[in-house]
Design a protein around this motif. Structure first.
Motif, PDB file in Angstrom:
ATOM      1  N   LEU A 265     -28.832  10.778  22.144  1.00 49.89           N
ATOM      2  CA  LEU A 265     -27.710   9.843  21.066  1.00 49.89           C
ATOM      3  C   LEU A 265     -26.380  10.163  21.609  1.00 49.89           C
ATOM      4  CD1 LEU A 265     -27.186  11.318  17.863  1.00 49.89           C
ATOM      5  CD2 LEU A 265     -28.601   9.386  18.289  1.00 49.89           C
ATOM      6  N   GLN A 266     -26.474  10.799  23.830  1.00 55.04           N
ATOM      7  CA  GLN A 266     -25.993  10.405  24.418  1.00 55.04           C
ATOM      8  C   GLN A 266     -26.275   9.107  24.894  1.00 55.04           C
ATOM      9  OE1 GLN A 266     -26.467  12.913  27.750  1.00 55.04           O
ATOM     10  NE2 GLN A 266     -26.299  15.252  26.519  1.00 55.04           N
ATOM     11  N   ALA A 267     -24.763   8.584  25.660  1.00 57.52           N
ATOM     12  CA  ALA A 267     -24.618   7.492  25.616  1.00 57.52           C
ATOM     13  C   ALA A 267     -25.428   7.643  27.068  1.00 57.52           C
ATOM     14  CB  ALA A 267     -23.565   6.852  26.624  1.00 57.52           C
ATOM     15  N   SER A 268     -26.191   5.729  26.414  1.00 57.78           N
ATOM     16  CA  SER A 268     -27.436   5.005  27.843  1.00 57.78           C
ATOM     17  C   SER A 268     -26.752   4.078  28.011  1.00 57.78           C
ATOM     18  CB  SER A 268     -28.573   5.362  27.269  1.00 57.78           C
ATOM     19  OG  SER A 268     -28.206   4.450  25.711  1.00 57.78           O
ATOM     20  N   GLU A 269     -25.354   3.298  28.205  1.00 56.88           N
ATOM     21  CA  GLU A 269     -25.547   2.808  28.296  1.00 56.88           C
ATOM     22  C   GLU A 269     -23.943   2.849  29.287  1.00 56.88           C
ATOM     23  OE1 GLU A 269     -27.292  -0.148  28.256  1.00 56.88           O
ATOM     24  OE2 GLU A 269     -28.567   0.276  26.350  1.00 56.88           O
ATOM     25  N   PRO A 270     -24.424   2.214  31.103  1.00 59.60           N
ATOM     26  CA  PRO A 270     -22.837   2.308  32.299  1.00 59.60           C
ATOM     27  C   PRO A 270     -21.989   1.232  31.344  1.00 59.60           C
ATOM     28  CG  PRO A 270     -24.804   0.749  32.957  1.00 59.60           C
ATOM     29  CD  PRO A 270     -25.097   1.586  30.808  1.00 59.60           C
ATOM     30  N   PHE A 271     -22.462   0.535  30.460  1.00 57.99           N
ATOM     31  CA  PHE A 271     -20.487  -0.046  30.374  1.00 57.99           C
ATOM     32  C   PHE A 271     -20.253  -0.390  29.167  1.00 57.99           C
ATOM     33  CE2 PHE A 271     -24.898  -2.127  30.328  1.00 57.99           C
ATOM     34  CZ  PHE A 271     -25.130  -2.673  29.704  1.00 57.99           C
ATOM     35  N   PRO A 272     -18.879  -1.143  29.165  1.00 56.43           N
ATOM     36  CA  PRO A 272     -18.635  -0.913  27.703  1.00 56.43           C
ATOM     37  C   PRO A 272     -19.154  -2.033  26.642  1.00 56.43           C
ATOM     38  CG  PRO A 272     -16.541  -1.547  29.041  1.00 56.43           C
ATOM     39  CD  PRO A 272     -17.866  -0.791  29.517  1.00 56.43           C
ATOM     40  N   TYR A 273     -19.481  -2.315  25.903  1.00 58.44           N
ATOM     41  CA  TYR A 273     -19.973  -3.142  24.984  1.00 58.44           C
ATOM     42  C   TYR A 273     -19.789  -3.353  23.574  1.00 58.44           C
ATOM     43  CZ  TYR A 273     -23.222   0.739  23.478  1.00 58.44           C
ATOM     44  OH  TYR A 273     -23.531   1.560  22.759  1.00 58.44           O
ATOM     45  N   VAL A 274     -19.891  -4.770  23.056  1.00 56.44           N
ATOM     46  CA  VAL A 274     -19.902  -5.007  21.497  1.00 56.44           C
ATOM     47  C   VAL A 274     -21.674  -4.765  20.946  1.00 56.44           C
ATOM     48  CG1 VAL A 274     -17.897  -6.186  21.687  1.00 56.44           C
ATOM     49  CG2 VAL A 274     -20.034  -7.418  22.035  1.00 56.44           C
ATOM     50  N   LEU A 275     -21.013  -4.180  19.932  1.00 50.21           N
ATOM     51  CA  LEU A 275     -23.353  -4.694  19.609  1.00 50.21           C
ATOM     52  C   LEU A 275     -23.142  -5.313  18.503  1.00 50.21           C
ATOM     53  CD1 LEU A 275     -25.639  -2.638  19.622  1.00 50.21           C
ATOM     54  CD2 LEU A 275     -24.348  -0.720  18.016  1.00 50.21           C
TER      55      LEU A 275
END
Length: 369
Positions: A189-199
């Motif tokens: 559940l840790q952040a796996s994406e290195p950027f902000p995003y909308v889902l």
């Protein structure tokens, strides 16, 4: 009392909202002493059933990509279901989709039909692929069913609009979700994406309006060069989508992610916002999933979505590009609003649970016995 469920939504479907609904229903019933049930299923690769103690089906993952294997599995499952129906060792029958194969075998046994949405009726002329000929099948089933469960008040009104049916025959039972309640590995559940995003979650074609959503938020993405879009599930991008991203000079900032429940929870928890631009939903389970993942929710103002989201979402007209862009920009840039939406989503989620759905469904079954 014993309920028989059939194979339909679990044949050839690895994931999906309908199979998830029936899985959650049976999982709730499996913990109770006041109801028995049977799932008449022999062959399936459905992921929800993978660890289910109430199903003893055979998995055939290594063969699932072979042409016609899923079709053969469906035929064998139907034969097995017909045998269980003809055996008659149940009080209520609840089919898991709209095929009418069982009608002649059912005799006078009562059956309950769950009506999920009227997408094929509302959009069938525009998108025949949604279910050509499905209207007549649904009509026949609705005529024969003893009770019709509608998953929302919106869907009930759709039933009454498109089909000749007594309103008293239709009962509304909102869906719930167990998403996020099971123990999952904290690391996943840790952040796996290195950027902000909308889902964006789920299928993207037809009335789901993904192309309209992407067109609308291009100015937002260009104003915020660190912002990305992640599409979870729904299949990999096709050539038309890839060309659309490329022509917008955004192909490096739109990403597809296949999902498990744990992976999807991680995506919700770390998104700037979840956006659901659909033109038509019978209920909208991803809204509850986003609430579970403490994710700010931005919704189309159409169909059942305001019924589910209530005051815990920001809404937009899904056919107004400016309205979509304004809603997204407002939420991703306003931290106070994001926190308020998360708080309201947590409160709103308390109105929905799988056990509540199961209890209301059981109450309906009991009226037939």
């Amino acid at each position: 009392m014993k309920v028989l469920y059939d194979h339909q939504s679990f044949t050839g479907m690895t994931y999906g909202g309908v199979s998830r609904y029936f899985f959650d229903l049976m999982r709730s019933f499996a913990n109770r002493q006041d109801i028995e049930f049977e799932l008449s299923l022999r062959l399936s690769n459905n992921e929800y059933l993978d660890q289910a103690s109430f199903s003893r089906h055979i998995r055939y993952r290594s063969l699932s990509q072979v042409r016609n294997v899923n079709r053969v599995a469906s035929v064998l499952n139907r034969i097995h279901s017909l045998r269980r129906i003809r055996a008659g060792a149940f009080d209520v029958f609840h089919p898991t989709y709209y095929h009418r194969y069982f009608l002649n075998a059912l005799g006078s046994k009562p059956f309950v039909l769950t009506f999920h949405d009227a997408a094929s009726e509302r959009f069938g002329d525009i998108y025949p692929e949604l279910g050509e000929g499905l209207y007549e099948i649904k009509k026949k089933l609705i005529e024969r069913a003893d009770v019709i469960i509608s998953v929302s008040e919106f869907s009930k009104q759709e039933i009454l609009h498109y089909f000749p049916v007594d309103p008293a025959k239709v009962s509304v039972v909102h869906l719930g979700t167990a998403f996020g309640t099971e123990q999952v590995n904290g690391t996943s559940l840790q952040a796996s994406e290195p950027f902000p995003y909308v889902l964006y979650v789920g299928k993207r074609g037809f009335y789901k309006n993904f192309n309209g959503f992407f067109r609308a938020i291009q100015p937002v993405l260009h104003r915020h060069p660190d912002l990305h879009v992640i599409c979870a599930g729904g299949g990999t991008f096709n050539s038309d989508e890839q060309a659309m991203f490329h022509n917008a000079r955004l192909d490096k900032r739109v990403h597809y992610r296949p999902v498990t429940d744990a992976g999807l929870m991680s995506l919700y928890r770390h998104a700037r916002a979840f956006v659901f631009p659909s033109l038509n939903e019978g209920f909208g389970i991803p809204v509850l999933e986003a609430f579970s993942g403490n994710c700010p929710v931005i919704l189309s103002n159409r169909s059942s979505l305001p019924e589910v989201g209530a005051d815990a979402a920001v809404y937009f007209d899904p056919e107004d590009d400016t309205a979509i862009a304004d809603a997204v920009e407002r939420v991703i840039t306003d931290e106070a609003l994001r926190e308020d939406l998360i708080r309201k989503g947590t409160e709103r989620l308390k109105n929905f649970s799988c056990d509540k759905t199961a209890q209301q469904t059981l109450d309906i079954y009991r009226t037939l016995c």
